[in-house]
Design an enzyme around this catalytic site. Structure first.
Site, mmCIF file in Angstrom:
data_model
loop_
_atom_site.group_PDB
_atom_site.id
_atom_site.type_symbol
_atom_site.label_atom_id
_atom_site.label_comp_id
_atom_site.label_asym_id
_atom_site.label_seq_id
_atom_site.Cartn_x
_atom_site.Cartn_y
_atom_site.Cartn_z
ATOM 1 N N CYS A 153 0.841 -1.195 0.000
ATOM 2 C CA CYS A 153 0.000 0.000 0.000
ATOM 3 C C CYS A 153 0.877 1.247 0.000
ATOM 4 O O CYS A 153 2.035 1.216 0.422
ATOM 5 C CB CYS A 153 -0.888 0.012 1.235
ATOM 6 S SG CYS A 153 -2.076 -1.344 1.292
ATOM 7 N N GLU A 166 0.789 3.776 1.904
ATOM 8 C CA GLU A 166 1.233 4.134 3.251
ATOM 9 C C GLU A 166 2.506 3.378 3.627
ATOM 10 O O GLU A 166 3.432 3.947 4.207
ATOM 11 C CB GLU A 166 0.145 3.839 4.294
ATOM 12 C CG GLU A 166 -1.097 4.681 4.132
ATOM 13 C CD GLU A 166 -2.185 3.978 3.324
ATOM 14 O OE1 GLU A 166 -3.368 4.194 3.627
ATOM 15 O OE2 GLU A 166 -1.859 3.211 2.396
ATOM 16 N N ARG A 202 -10.471 10.920 -5.851
ATOM 17 C CA ARG A 202 -11.162 10.161 -4.799
ATOM 18 C C ARG A 202 -10.944 10.741 -3.416
ATOM 19 O O ARG A 202 -11.650 10.394 -2.481
ATOM 20 C CB ARG A 202 -10.736 8.698 -4.816
ATOM 21 C CG ARG A 202 -11.299 7.950 -6.004
ATOM 22 C CD ARG A 202 -10.972 6.483 -5.973
ATOM 23 N NE ARG A 202 -9.538 6.295 -6.202
ATOM 24 C CZ ARG A 202 -8.835 5.320 -5.658
ATOM 25 N NH1 ARG A 202 -9.398 4.464 -4.839
ATOM 26 N NH2 ARG A 202 -7.545 5.206 -5.934
ATOM 27 N N CYS A 260 -6.017 0.625 5.377
ATOM 28 C CA CYS A 260 -6.576 -0.721 5.506
ATOM 29 C C CYS A 260 -6.120 -1.327 6.834
ATOM 30 O O CYS A 260 -5.296 -0.755 7.549
ATOM 31 C CB CYS A 260 -6.138 -1.600 4.331
ATOM 32 S SG CYS A 260 -4.388 -2.072 4.353
ATOM 33 N N TRP A 275 2.743 -8.423 20.768
ATOM 34 C CA TRP A 275 3.167 -9.818 20.788
ATOM 35 C C TRP A 275 4.671 -9.900 20.910
ATOM 36 O O TRP A 275 5.399 -9.094 20.324
ATOM 37 C CB TRP A 275 2.735 -10.538 19.510
ATOM 38 C CG TRP A 275 3.096 -11.982 19.534
ATOM 39 C CD1 TRP A 275 2.338 -12.995 20.029
ATOM 40 C CD2 TRP A 275 4.304 -12.587 19.067
ATOM 41 N NE1 TRP A 275 3.000 -14.183 19.912
ATOM 42 C CE2 TRP A 275 4.215 -13.962 19.322
ATOM 43 C CE3 TRP A 275 5.461 -12.089 18.478
ATOM 44 C CZ2 TRP A 275 5.225 -14.852 19.000
ATOM 45 C CZ3 TRP A 275 6.473 -12.972 18.161
ATOM 46 C CH2 TRP A 275 6.343 -14.338 18.415
#
Length: 152
Positions: free
Chosen positions: A61, A63, A89, A95, A134
């Site tokens: 992506c 980003e 757009r 995402c 994690w």
């Protein structure tokens, strides 16, 4: 949970305009409907851009490309990020994968995105509710849980 977006600043608008310029200059031809541009601001005020490499099998992506560009340029502390779609757009929110990467690498970053009240910015932690960290030693623990060091 109610999230109140912050109104965009002049600096935020400059970042939006930079991302728009990148995507407008680099759209993938006539069928480049998936082209996105992104811009990120570092704590020192420098800006870095990226454009996605769309392919039907997937691809990074915009980003993530902007994050890589910032890292390659030496920027380690990022404050704000935005993505803009081609063909007018406008601003597009990240995402899920991008949200997780932003949260993991830059837990204090603000994200500019469309809201029901127009374009605003929110803290990445607002976009990843109930986030966990994690590690091989402690597994998955609630973000910010100081007792994680005590776990087996």
């Amino acid at each position: 949970m109610t999230i109140t977006p912050r109104a965009i600043t002049a600096a935020d608008q400059e970042l939006i305009d930079l991302a728009r310029a990148v995507v407008d200059a680099n759209t993938d031809g006539e069928d480049g409907i998936h082209t996105m541009g992104a811009a990120v601001r570092a704590a020192d005020g420098t800006t870095h851009v990226g454009i996605n490499v769309y392919h039907f099998t997937g691809g990074p992506c915009a980003e993530l490309v902007a994050l890589g560009n910032a890292r390659a340029s030496g920027a380690r502390q990022l404050t704000t990020i935005v993505a803009v779609g081609n063909r007018g757009r406008g601003v597009v929110g990240p995402c899920g994968r991008d949200r997780q990467v932003l949260f993991d690498y830059h837990p204090d970053i603000r994200v500019i995105l469309p809201t029901e009240h127009g374009v605003g910015s929110v803290h990445i932690k607002d976009l990843v509710p109930f986030a966990t960290e994690w590690s091989p030693e402690g597994g998955s623990v609630a973000y910010g849980d100081d007792t994680s060091a005590d776990r087996p």
